[in-house]
Design an enzyme around this catalytic site. Structure first.
Site, mmCIF file in Angstrom:
data_model
loop_
_atom_site.group_PDB
_atom_site.id
_atom_site.type_symbol
_atom_site.label_atom_id
_atom_site.label_comp_id
_atom_site.label_asym_id
_atom_site.label_seq_id
_atom_site.Cartn_x
_atom_site.Cartn_y
_atom_site.Cartn_z
ATOM 1 N N ASP B 95 0.847 -1.195 0.000
ATOM 2 C CA ASP B 95 0.000 0.000 0.000
ATOM 3 C C ASP B 95 0.883 1.245 0.000
ATOM 4 O O ASP B 95 1.113 1.886 1.028
ATOM 5 C CB ASP B 95 -0.957 -0.004 1.192
ATOM 6 C CG ASP B 95 -2.138 0.934 0.953
ATOM 7 O OD1 ASP B 95 -2.145 1.615 -0.093
ATOM 8 O OD2 ASP B 95 -3.038 0.982 1.799
ATOM 9 N N HIS B 202 -8.352 1.155 7.135
ATOM 10 C CA HIS B 202 -8.564 2.517 6.617
ATOM 11 C C HIS B 202 -9.869 3.099 7.168
ATOM 12 O O HIS B 202 -10.823 2.377 7.392
ATOM 13 C CB HIS B 202 -8.570 2.492 5.084
ATOM 14 C CG HIS B 202 -7.225 2.133 4.524
ATOM 15 N ND1 HIS B 202 -7.037 1.691 3.243
ATOM 16 C CD2 HIS B 202 -6.004 2.154 5.104
ATOM 17 C CE1 HIS B 202 -5.751 1.462 3.048
ATOM 18 N NE2 HIS B 202 -5.102 1.723 4.167
ATOM 19 N N ASN B 326 4.107 4.803 4.080
ATOM 20 C CA ASN B 326 4.733 3.681 3.358
ATOM 21 C C ASN B 326 5.366 4.264 2.101
ATOM 22 O O ASN B 326 4.692 4.374 1.066
ATOM 23 C CB ASN B 326 3.679 2.661 2.899
ATOM 24 C CG ASN B 326 3.192 1.751 4.001
ATOM 25 O OD1 ASN B 326 3.729 1.745 5.096
ATOM 26 N ND2 ASN B 326 2.188 0.965 3.696
ATOM 27 N N PRO B 374 -2.506 8.010 14.267
ATOM 28 C CA PRO B 374 -3.870 7.549 14.541
ATOM 29 C C PRO B 374 -3.884 6.479 15.623
ATOM 30 O O PRO B 374 -2.978 5.648 15.677
ATOM 31 C CB PRO B 374 -4.324 6.973 13.196
ATOM 32 C CG PRO B 374 -3.091 6.660 12.435
ATOM 33 C CD PRO B 374 -1.993 7.540 12.972
ATOM 34 N N SER B 381 -6.119 9.388 19.236
ATOM 35 C CA SER B 381 -5.062 9.669 18.267
ATOM 36 C C SER B 381 -4.256 10.844 18.819
ATOM 37 O O SER B 381 -4.685 11.519 19.762
ATOM 38 C CB SER B 381 -5.669 10.060 16.923
ATOM 39 O OG SER B 381 -6.399 8.980 16.385
ATOM 40 N N HIS B 400 4.073 5.202 13.327
ATOM 41 C CA HIS B 400 2.935 5.523 12.448
ATOM 42 C C HIS B 400 1.596 5.148 13.046
ATOM 43 O O HIS B 400 0.556 5.472 12.491
ATOM 44 C CB HIS B 400 3.107 4.880 11.083
ATOM 45 C CG HIS B 400 2.610 3.456 10.981
ATOM 46 N ND1 HIS B 400 2.975 2.473 11.849
ATOM 47 C CD2 HIS B 400 1.764 2.875 10.089
ATOM 48 C CE1 HIS B 400 2.379 1.342 11.505
ATOM 49 N NE2 HIS B 400 1.637 1.551 10.451
ATOM 50 N N GLY B 403 -0.060 -0.137 16.420
ATOM 51 C CA GLY B 403 0.503 -1.468 16.204
ATOM 52 C C GLY B 403 -0.362 -2.539 16.858
ATOM 53 O O GLY B 403 -0.826 -2.388 17.981
#
Lengths: 135, 477
Positions: B95, B202, B326, B374, B381, B400, B403
């Site tokens: 992605d 997403h 990414n 996020p 967030s 990012h 996890g």
């Protein structure tokens, strides 16, 4: 079960077993589409293609990637794939039904078929491979 | 869990050369003792594998959301010398330019009186979920322009504001893009999907600013206590997935051609300046631009919905920032006192450039780049700012997201989607998704607490907390 899901936190790792190489490829396709779509049933759709690769591991990865591509652009949810391997080439006829959002949603979208750790091995019962799908 | 690794700082660990054969540099990762308990051995091995690639500079790195992925670990960062180093799709992922953006509004929570209707309207306006198609009919010329111009293409076509562009990493366009390197298959997948959210993790989330921890930076970023904002998380859809698939195959051949030994076939790579390396960079940049256009179009649709509910002008809903997580990019960094051009791979990691960097908007020059982390569905967030420490230690990178700690299957076994929806609804968080299974997969319990991951990057100095954002409602594929 011809395929089982192994523990993998971020992505989906599936172990496929089959007595024949043709069967291993078919089962891998079945596992991928069972992950992606809920409530599949056979329909009247069919897609056929042929592929060659440098070795059988690469052939399996390319075969699954091709099915992923066809499923998305043709709007088909595959239920089974007949595979005929000749060395490192194959021909495939995949069967399925048209994508229906009402029925098929609820699976996990697969973004790609990773090559990480993908190695077809011979076992006493036939063949086995672990496939990591990026989801 | 961390056998063979050495703690070298408060939150910093080293994987020594020799952990796997052929390592050229040590690995470094950032974790608290608590989070260290959750790291998979496979993730550390992948971090070490990256250290074997030619031309790697200083360290193979991983952020506190490190995870077992494929090729690079998730949370992996590695920089390669432009002359001796390589570029690898395994360091970017399928992605390409999956990323996140935050849009501010002047609304307060009290003004969101019809929240359920608002979430429902957003869900219907933004194509969401597997198999959804864009309402836009693109020509192949349009797609070429979109892959070339990125977010600017969307703004030129009426999807957004000129000021949005300055508030995107790379101004929403990688100049290395080459549509010629994007296959017909990738184009076929991308054509009907622009402006769609996708599925999996997403989302578009409605949030409220609950806790300003750095008033000066919050002021610069245009974020106020008690105000409502929204966050968009998505990527390059099928187009990017296909670019990765196609170029992995090409780079597998190149890996042999250039006699590069790799410990994992997903680490297929080629010298950055080789024809194969340049082709991948061009295609990846084109997919990254497509992703920026995609997030820009979704932003415009969401602003239109907010406008119809609250009578706001689009200008009253500025883009705070848009970050890619990414991607591989050509950047200048100082290494041992020397300025070097490097190919920096970030896979599940966010750029976090510090104050006075040339590559961040002027308005943010004094604070550093906004960093958006996020949380999982139902958890907070964070908005942070980039630091000089990140420039020195991680090529200007940070984590990012939270996890995962549970696989999707484990998450689905733990609780049903409908139950999670009800639990969140009792906390005032409305979830609208295409199916309950998507909600179950993304259950809050499936992720590490975002607070803990953010605490680690803050204490390690890789980015500093500016504000906490609590969820109010979310739409998911």
């Amino acid at each position: 079960m011809p395929y089982t899901e192994l523990d993998h936190t971020a992505d989906i790792l599936i172990r496929v077993r089959a007595p024949t190489l043709n069967g291993l490829f078919s089962e891998a396709a079945r596992a991928m589409f069972a992950t992606m779509f809920a409530d599949r049933s056979p329909g009247g759709r069919e897609e056929a293609f042929s592929l060659c690769a440098d070795d059988r591991d690469e052939l399996l990865r390319d075969f699954l990637s091709e099915l992923l591509f066809l499923s998305e652009v043709k709007g088909v949810v595959f239920t089974d794939a007949e595979v005929d391997l000749q060395g490192t080439c194959l021909s495939c006829t995949a069967h399925g039904e048209s994508f229906d959002p009402q029925r098929h949603r609820g699976g996990t979208e697969i973004k790609g078929v990773s090559f990480s750790g993908l190695r077809i091995i011979n076992t006493d019962e036939g063949y086995q491979v672990d496939i990591l799908f990026d989801v | 869990m961390l056998a063979g690794c050495t703690k070298v700082g408060n939150m910093e660990w080293e994987v020594p050369v020799g952990f796997v054969p052929g390592m050229r540099v040590p690995g470094r990762f950032f974790l608290s003792d608590d989070l260290a308990e959750t790291v998979e051995e496979g993730a550390i091995r992948q971090l070490a594998n990256v250290a074997t690639l030619p031309g790697i500079v200083r360290h193979s790195l991983a952020m506190p959301d490190i995870h077992w992925g494929y090729g690079f670990p998730i949370g992996g960062v590695a920089a390669f010398d432009m002359h001796e180093g390589v570029i690898s799709p395994g360091g970017v992922g399928f992605d390409i330019n999956c990323g996140v953006r935050l849009i501010a509004t002047p609304l307060t929570v009290e003004e969101i009186t019809r929240k359920r209707e608002l979430i429902e309207a957003l869900f219907h306006a933004i194509p969401t979920g597997v198999g959804t198609k864009s309402t836009l009919r693109l020509s192949s010329g349009d797609l070429n322009d979109m892959m070339d111009s990125g977010a600017a293409w969307a703004v030129e076509h009426g999807y957004g504001l000129e000021s949005d562009l300055e508030h995107c990493e790379e101004s929403g366009r990688m100049k290395e893009a080459s549509g010629a390197e994007v296959s017909g298959k990738a184009r076929q997948r991308g054509m009907p999907q622009c402006g769609t959210l996708g599925s999996g993790n997403h989302f578009l989330e409605l949030q409220v600013v609950t806790d300003i921890r750095d008033p000066e930076a919050a002021e610069a970023f245009g974020i106020r206590q008690g105000n409502v904002c929204f966050m968009v998380h998505c990527g390059s859809r099928g187009l990017g997935h296909q670019v990765c698939t196609d170029h992995l195959k090409l780079l597998e051949k190149a890996t042999g051609k250039y006699h590069i030994a790799i410990p994992d076939r997903q680490l297929a790579c080629a010298p950055v300046t080789s024809p194969e390396g340049k082709a991948y960079l061009g295609a990846m940049a084109a997919a990254a631009n497509y992703a920026w256009a995609n997030r820009q179009m979704i932003t415009h649709t969401a602003r239109t919905v907010f406008s119809s509910f609250f009578g706001l002008d689009h200008e009253e809903m500025p883009l705070v920032y848009d970050v890619a997580h990414n991607v591989a990019k050509i950047e200048e960094h100082t290494v041992n006192g020397k300025t070097m051009r490097l190919c920096v791979h970030r896979k599940g990691a966010t750029r976090a450039f510090g104050p006075h960097s040339h590559d961040i908007p002027r308005a943010y020059a004094a604070t550093g780049q906004p960093v958006i982390i996020p949380g999982s569905m139902g958890s907070a967030s964070y908005l942070l700012k980039g630091t000089q420490t990140a420039m020195e230690k991680t090529f200007g990178s940070t984590c990012h997201g939270a996890g995962r700690v549970l696989s999707r299957t484990q998450a689905k076994k733990g609780a049903r989607g409908a139950e999670i929806r009800e639990t969140l609804a009792r906390r005032g968080i409305i979830v609208r998704a295409t199916s309950p299974a998507v909600i179950a997969e993304e259950a809050p319990e499936a992720y590490k607490p975002s607070d803990e991951v953010v605490r680690v990057v803050h204490q390690a100095g890789l980015s500093l907390t500016v504000a906490r954002l609590e969820p109010l409602g979310v739409i998911k594929g």
